[in-house]
Design a protein around this motif. Structure first.
Motif, PDB file in Angstrom:
ATOM      1  N   LYS A 261       0.752  -1.544  -0.200  1.00  0.00           N
ATOM      2  CA  LYS A 261       0.028  -0.027   0.002  1.00  0.00           C
ATOM      3  C   LYS A 261       0.967   0.979  -0.463  1.00  0.00           C
ATOM      4  O   LYS A 261       0.276   2.064  -0.481  1.00  0.00           O
ATOM      5  N   SER A 262       2.319   1.373   0.454  1.00  0.00           N
ATOM      6  CA  SER A 262       2.652   2.206   0.718  1.00  0.00           C
ATOM      7  C   SER A 262       3.530   2.642  -0.976  1.00  0.00           C
ATOM      8  O   SER A 262       3.713   3.698  -0.959  1.00  0.00           O
ATOM      9  N   LEU A 263       4.015   1.495  -1.175  1.00  0.00           N
ATOM     10  CA  LEU A 263       4.634   1.688  -2.575  1.00  0.00           C
ATOM     11  C   LEU A 263       3.596   2.074  -3.280  1.00  0.00           C
ATOM     12  O   LEU A 263       3.946   2.989  -4.395  1.00  0.00           O
ATOM     13  N   LEU A 264       2.210   1.495  -3.539  1.00  0.00           N
ATOM     14  CA  LEU A 264       1.164   2.243  -4.028  1.00  0.00           C
ATOM     15  C   LEU A 264       1.150   3.782  -4.067  1.00  0.00           C
ATOM     16  O   LEU A 264       0.805   4.735  -5.136  1.00  0.00           O
ATOM     17  N   PHE A 265       0.921   3.859  -3.373  1.00  0.00           N
ATOM     18  CA  PHE A 265       0.815   5.639  -2.617  1.00  0.00           C
ATOM     19  C   PHE A 265       2.049   6.366  -3.345  1.00  0.00           C
ATOM     20  O   PHE A 265       1.713   7.148  -4.197  1.00  0.00           O
ATOM     21  N   GLU A 266       3.421   5.928  -3.021  1.00  0.00           N
ATOM     22  CA  GLU A 266       4.090   6.728  -4.080  1.00  0.00           C
ATOM     23  C   GLU A 266       4.396   6.584  -4.759  1.00  0.00           C
ATOM     24  O   GLU A 266       4.711   7.812  -6.018  1.00  0.00           O
ATOM     25  N   ARG A 268       1.708   6.431  -7.225  1.00  0.00           N
ATOM     26  CA  ARG A 268       0.241   7.101  -7.547  1.00  0.00           C
ATOM     27  C   ARG A 268       0.859   8.976  -7.920  1.00  0.00           C
ATOM     28  O   ARG A 268      -0.086   9.067  -8.221  1.00  0.00           O
ATOM     29  N   ASN A 269       1.896   8.922  -6.010  1.00  0.00           N
ATOM     30  CA  ASN A 269       2.426  10.424  -6.338  1.00  0.00           C
ATOM     31  C   ASN A 269       3.109  10.725  -7.426  1.00  0.00           C
ATOM     32  O   ASN A 269       2.991  12.024  -8.320  1.00  0.00           O
ATOM     33  N   ALA A 270       4.286   9.624  -8.097  1.00  0.00           N
ATOM     34  CA  ALA A 270       5.143   9.433  -8.952  1.00  0.00           C
ATOM     35  C   ALA A 270       4.424   9.838 -10.391  1.00  0.00           C
ATOM     36  O   ALA A 270       5.124  10.856 -11.079  1.00  0.00           O
ATOM     37  N   LEU A 271       3.482   9.512 -10.486  1.00  0.00           N
ATOM     38  CA  LEU A 271       2.648   9.578 -11.601  1.00  0.00           C
ATOM     39  C   LEU A 271       1.436  10.380 -12.037  1.00  0.00           C
ATOM     40  O   LEU A 271       1.241  10.141 -13.297  1.00  0.00           O
ATOM     41  N   SER A 278      -0.909  -3.508 -14.930  1.00  0.00           N
ATOM     42  CA  SER A 278      -0.050  -4.433 -15.217  1.00  0.00           C
ATOM     43  C   SER A 278       1.529  -3.147 -14.573  1.00  0.00           C
ATOM     44  O   SER A 278       2.497  -3.325 -14.529  1.00  0.00           O
ATOM     45  N   GLU A 279       0.735  -2.119 -14.307  1.00  0.00           N
ATOM     46  CA  GLU A 279       1.997  -0.505 -13.771  1.00  0.00           C
ATOM     47  C   GLU A 279       2.429  -1.605 -12.205  1.00  0.00           C
ATOM     48  O   GLU A 279       3.212  -2.140 -11.284  1.00  0.00           O
ATOM     49  N   ASP A 322      -6.293   2.976  -5.810  1.00  0.00           N
ATOM     50  CA  ASP A 322      -7.715   3.543  -5.682  1.00  0.00           C
ATOM     51  C   ASP A 322      -7.962   4.322  -4.567  1.00  0.00           C
ATOM     52  O   ASP A 322      -9.523   4.333  -4.350  1.00  0.00           O
ATOM     53  N   PHE A 323      -7.621   5.317  -4.423  1.00  0.00           N
ATOM     54  CA  PHE A 323      -8.127   6.028  -2.916  1.00  0.00           C
ATOM     55  C   PHE A 323      -9.254   6.806  -3.397  1.00  0.00           C
ATOM     56  O   PHE A 323      -9.590   7.211  -1.810  1.00  0.00           O
ATOM     57  N   GLU A 324      -9.559   7.025  -3.886  1.00  0.00           N
ATOM     58  CA  GLU A 324     -10.486   7.018  -4.285  1.00  0.00           C
ATOM     59  C   GLU A 324     -12.028   7.157  -4.122  1.00  0.00           C
ATOM     60  O   GLU A 324     -12.903   7.410  -3.528  1.00  0.00           O
TER      61      GLU A 324
END
Length: 330
Positions: A261-266, A268-271, A278-279, A322-324
């Motif tokens: 979850k932390s990586l998904l967050f990071e 998401r911020n970077a992109l 696939s990503e 998909d935090f929204e």
């Protein structure tokens, strides 16, 4: 001190490992149905076996909540169930890695400090619980760990060394209260029966992830960004965290939920957007590769007896990026 026990349940952990045991893959939280009445009975049976006739304070149920504070149907059912106390944990940058574990630790320490309990049963598996458990025990509380085993070869986690007793649930217990959520209106889940295998690849399949998600279809710049984020993230991990990941993979599972979850967050911020399926797979494959490289550098030798990357499906309670729309939790 009151002679009673409280139960602490990481719903994401229970649903992820439980669905893996029933179907062969860790399903999103939204696809996991829970019969809370039967679950409560099973938890109370564990309590009776461990501490006898001590009264139950309540069952604390922890899940990741949505940003708009709405609840899913499953969470509403938990709220309406006797003996359950729903704790919705916010997804914020400062606690994205340890949100649920932090909430459990906080309640453990507060109940212990006030002398409200004599025993605690923790259905969770997160190394950040160690501090909460140690503080709880310093007040004379006995802490019991309940694990979910997705396969017969699974081992007790190293967190077992920090608790007073440890036990496990396997598929024969899980299938009494977990089921796959209905996919169509006329296919309601049947509680107490094992859910059928989902059509997607099982974690025990020999089909490599690249057969499902083509990394070549992702732009080179996007892949480099993901790899860079993952590498920077891993560079900040302690050696014992890396070792924990390697131990985690010995049971054939994917990225530990808190890191995922932390990586998904990071990423998401970077992109500046949510990651595609696939990503996400590229991110998780990168995590594994970089962790193994770091461990080999530390040990000076290749790792042994590690599961192959064809078993690399994440164990998050949902896709998590998909935090929204996220309405669920471990």
């Amino acid at each position: 001190m009151r002679t009673q026990i409280a139960i602490f349940v990481d719903a994401g952990y229970l649903c992820a490992l439980g669905s893996m045991a029933l179907t062969g893959e860790a399903m999103p939280r939204s696809r996991v149905g829970i019969n809370s009445e039967v679950l409560a009975q099973e938890l109370k049976q564990v309590v009776r076996d461990l501490v006898g006739a001590k009264p139950l304070l309540r069952i604390y149920w922890y899940e990741i909540g949505s940003q708009n504070r709405t609840m899913s149907n499953e969470q509403l059912r938990i709220c309406e169930s006797d003996d359950f106390k729903l704790r919705l944990v916010s997804l914020h940058p400062q606690n994205v890695r340890t949100g649920v574990a932090t909430a459990i630790s906080r309640d453990l320490m507060e109940l212990s400090r006030k002398g409200s309990i004599s025993d605690a049963l923790v259905l969770a598996r997160n190394d950040t619980l160690r501090t909460g458990i140690e503080v709880c025990q310093s007040y004379g509380i006995r802490v019991h760990m309940l694990e979910v085993f997705a396969n017969d070869n699974a081992r007790f986690s190293w967190l077992r060394t920090d608790v007073d007793t440890s036990t496990s649930w396997r598929i024969d217990v899980l299938q009494r209260f977990l089921s796959e959520q209905e996919v169509a209106p006329d296919s309601a889940p049947v509680f107490g029966q094992a859910a059928p295998s989902a059509p997607s690849m099982s974690v025990h399949s020999n089909v490599p992830p690249t057969a499902r998600f083509s990394e070549a279809a992702i732009p080179e710049q996007t892949r480099e960004t993901i790899h860079s984020v993952v590498k920077d993230y891993i560079d900040e991990l302690y050696d014992d965290e890396l070792d924990s990941c390697m131990d985690y993979w010995r049971t054939g599972r994917g990225v530990p939920n808190t890191y995922d979850k932390s990586l998904l967050f990071e990423c998401r911020n970077a992109l500046d957007r949510n990651l595609s399926e696939s990503e996400r797979q590229v991110m998780r494959n990168s995590f594994r590769s970089f962790v193994e490289e770091r461990v080999q550098e530390i040990d000076g030798s290749p790792s042994e007896n590690e599961p192959s990357t064809d078993q690399f499906d994440s164990l998050d309670d949902d896709d998590g990026d998909d935090f929204e729309d996220v309405d669920f939790n471990r």
